[in-house]
Scaffold this active site. Structure first.
Site, mmCIF file in Angstrom:
data_model
loop_
_atom_site.group_PDB
_atom_site.id
_atom_site.type_symbol
_atom_site.label_atom_id
_atom_site.label_comp_id
_atom_site.label_asym_id
_atom_site.label_seq_id
_atom_site.Cartn_x
_atom_site.Cartn_y
_atom_site.Cartn_z
ATOM 1 N N CYS A 2 -38.587 -18.022 -15.987
ATOM 2 C CA CYS A 2 -37.863 -17.272 -16.748
ATOM 3 C C CYS A 2 -38.466 -17.007 -18.065
ATOM 4 C CB CYS A 2 -36.616 -18.027 -17.237
ATOM 5 S SG CYS A 2 -35.377 -17.286 -18.143
ATOM 6 N N CYS A 5 -32.366 -22.374 -15.748
ATOM 7 C CA CYS A 5 -33.268 -21.257 -15.485
ATOM 8 C C CYS A 5 -34.188 -21.728 -14.409
ATOM 9 C CB CYS A 5 -34.058 -21.059 -16.817
ATOM 10 S SG CYS A 5 -33.147 -20.430 -18.341
#
Length: 200
Positions: A47, A43
């Protein structure tokens, strides 16, 4: 071959980076990426997915490193700025369920783990697999239960717990509905040599 950890290609988890992850700080995007070992997803720091356990996180300097280490891009924050195909996403979720079906798994938990909305996950999973995530989990649990009934002398209650169903009456009802017999009847039929693996 040199170990990745020895070379520190993963980057170092500093307090600053951890703070960026838990506060979804977009100013750190493209400075580093983080991956979660348990889900094999990576990520951007911004995120909005559930905060992972710190010990399961590794740090990468760029998306290419994460991809090279066999992590897949998050469907929610799109760290490679490309959309993860639905088939890959559902494969990730299916693999997670295969390993963890004895845990407490709800659609919400799976959505969190897979970095997507529960509604979208349910719809996409069913479209690609023909059954919902919950039905798939039930199938795995009942298959495992049948093995326990065949191979062990565990009580029905113990088997229910082993396969991730803590409510024994619900387990018995579900088993009868899907398999056509109660667990006790199923075990008797195996012992009598008359079991045919019918439904499920």
């Amino acid at each position: 071959m040199e170990s990745i950890q020895d070379n520190d290609d993963y980057g170092v988890m500093t307090d600053e980076k951890w703070q960026a992850i838990i506060s979804n700080d977009a100013s750190y995007n493209n400075i580093f990426f983080y991956a979660v070992k348990t889900t094999k997803i990576f990520c951007k720091p911004s995120c909005k997915s559930r905060v992972p356990n710190k010990e399961n996180v590794c740090i990468f300097h760029n998306a290419q490193q994460a991809l090279a280490a066999k992590f897949r891009p998050c469907k929610r924050c799109k760290p490679t700025n490309e959309r993860l195909p639905d088939s890959e996403w559902v494969t990730q979720v299916t693999q997670y369920i295969d390993k963890n079906f004895t845990e407490k798994l709800t659609l919400e938990t799976l959505g969190d783990i897979a970095h997507g909305s529960p509604y979208h996950l349910q719809r996409t999973f069913k479209k690609l697999n023909g059954i919902t995530p919950v039905e798939y989990i039930q199938h795995l649990r009942l298959s495992a239960a049948k093995e326990y009934l065949r191979q062990t002398n565990k009580s029905i209650e113990e088997i229910a717990t082993c396969v991730g169903i803590t409510n024994t009456p619900y387990f018995i009802t579900l088993f009868k509905k899907k398999i056509g017999h109660t667990p006790a009847q199923y075990r008797q039929m195996i012992k009598g040599g008359e079991i045919i693996d019918e439904k499920g």
